[in-house]
Design a protein around this motif. Structure first.
Motif, short mmCIF file in Angstrom:
data_model
loop_
_atom_site.label_atom_id
_atom_site.label_comp_id
_atom_site.label_asym_id
_atom_site.label_seq_id
_atom_site.Cartn_x
_atom_site.Cartn_y
_atom_site.Cartn_z
N THR A 118 0.86 -1.44 0.13
CA THR A 118 -0.20 0.14 0.08
C THR A 118 0.96 1.41 -0.01
OG1 THR A 118 -1.90 -0.97 1.15
CG2 THR A 118 -1.77 1.29 1.33
N ALA A 195 -8.34 4.89 6.19
CA ALA A 195 -8.50 4.53 4.79
C ALA A 195 -8.11 5.29 3.52
CB ALA A 195 -10.03 3.93 4.55
N ASP A 198 -5.44 3.23 1.71
CA ASP A 198 -5.90 2.41 0.76
C ASP A 198 -6.72 2.82 -0.58
OD1 ASP A 198 -4.97 -0.24 1.96
OD2 ASP A 198 -6.26 0.21 3.32
N THR A 203 -5.92 0.22 -3.54
CA THR A 203 -6.17 -1.21 -3.09
C THR A 203 -7.59 -1.47 -2.34
OG1 THR A 203 -4.95 -0.41 -0.88
CG2 THR A 203 -3.82 -1.43 -2.64
N LEU A 204 -8.26 -0.34 -2.16
CA LEU A 204 -9.71 -0.41 -1.82
C LEU A 204 -10.44 0.57 -2.54
CD1 LEU A 204 -11.07 -2.17 0.33
CD2 LEU A 204 -10.81 -0.15 1.89
N ARG A 221 -18.81 -0.55 2.36
CA ARG A 221 -17.69 -0.97 3.05
C ARG A 221 -18.02 -2.39 3.76
NH1 ARG A 221 -13.49 2.16 5.74
NH2 ARG A 221 -12.26 0.20 5.91
N GLN A 224 -17.86 -4.86 1.08
CA GLN A 224 -16.40 -5.27 0.60
C GLN A 224 -15.62 -6.00 1.66
OE1 GLN A 224 -14.92 -1.10 0.26
NE2 GLN A 224 -14.38 -1.52 -1.53
N GLU A 225 -15.93 -5.95 3.04
CA GLU A 225 -15.30 -6.68 3.77
C GLU A 225 -16.26 -7.13 5.12
OE1 GLU A 225 -10.90 -5.04 4.97
OE2 GLU A 225 -12.06 -3.18 4.46
#
Length: 256
Positions: A118, A195, A198, A203-204, A221, A224-225
């Motif tokens: 990152t 964040a 990222d 990367t996000l 979010r 996503q996770e």
């Protein structure tokens, strides 16, 4: 340019009544002088952390400039204090505002936290978009507390780099603890922006603008996770609603 601003307490944190332009101007003012100054973009999760984590509660307001990162935080501040804030001050967006102004001034930035991958991608992004910003150092997160000796070495490296700004991406509340603990030790503006590392490294992915505007970024979010974030959002969102209604219905001052 005046670096003064008013603060308003929401349960525990004292939020600044600022927008992107005024917040970034304040940050650049302190950064250009290499004054030790703490910044946090604190959304609902961080606010609730400061309620339930006694150690964080004790130090959160050592951070000089806490900006209302989340739409619900902005709505609550407007509801209690009639501030008329037209927009939240979202950490990743504030980071871009600061980098744009740092680019004009030719300031130096130190990247602290996150993974090697990152940081490498974030470094490349900054160099491409803000070529006059000097990346004067990078520190990969240990993902644990530093020993006293390691911390001393970290402080020396940052100060010797002559950084004007330290972007801190360690996740909440670790980054807030770090910024609060290093006030007066690190000669730079320290920005806990989580964040943003990222998102700008690619990367996000960020939530669409319409979801951000409606305060639904947490839902994006979560998709996503889900394994990592479901418990956080279930608990923190519920607690935020509870405390908001408690103070609003009782017509109490929203501070603990």
């Amino acid at each position: 340019m005046s670096s003064t601003f008013r603060k308003y307490k929401l349960f525990v944190p004292e939020y600044a009544d600022v927008d992107y332009n005024s917040a970034s101007e304040i940050i650049i003012d302190y950064a250009s002088k290499r004054n030790s100054f703490g910044v946090s973009a604190l959304a609902v999760h961080g606010l609730i952390e400061s309620l339930v984590n006694v150690e964080l509660r004790d130090v959160i307001n050592k951070i000089d400039l806490i900006v209302p990162d989340g739409q619900p935080v902005r709505w609550a501040l407007n509801s209690f204090y009639k501030l008329g804030m037209k927009e939240r001050v979202y950490g990743p967006e504030l980071t871009l505002w600061v980098l744009k102004k740092a680019n004009i001034e030719g300031l130096s930035v130190y990247l602290y936290g996150s993974t090697e991958d990152t940081l490498t991608k974030l470094n490349a992004f900054i160099q491409e978009e803000f070529p006059n910003v000097v990346i004067c150092g990078m520190h990969i997160d240990r993902f644990r507390d530093a020993s006293d000796e390691e911390d001393k070495e970290d402080i020396e490296k940052i100060n010797e780099s002559k950084a004007n700004i330290v972007l801190v991406g360690r996740g909440c509340p670790r980054q807030e603890f770090w910024v609060a603990d290093h006030k007066g030790k690190v000669n730079a503006v320290m920005m806990a922006v989580g964040a943003a590392f990222d998102f700008h490294a690619g990367t996000l992915k960020q939530a669409p603008n319409w979801m951000q505007g409606m305060g639904l970024e947490w839902l994006y979010r979560l998709f996503q996770e889900p394994k990592r974030l479901w418990k956080r959002y279930l608990l923190t969102n519920s607690m935020f609603i509870y405390y908001y209604l408690k103070f609003k219905l009782l017509k109490k001052d929203p501070s603990l």
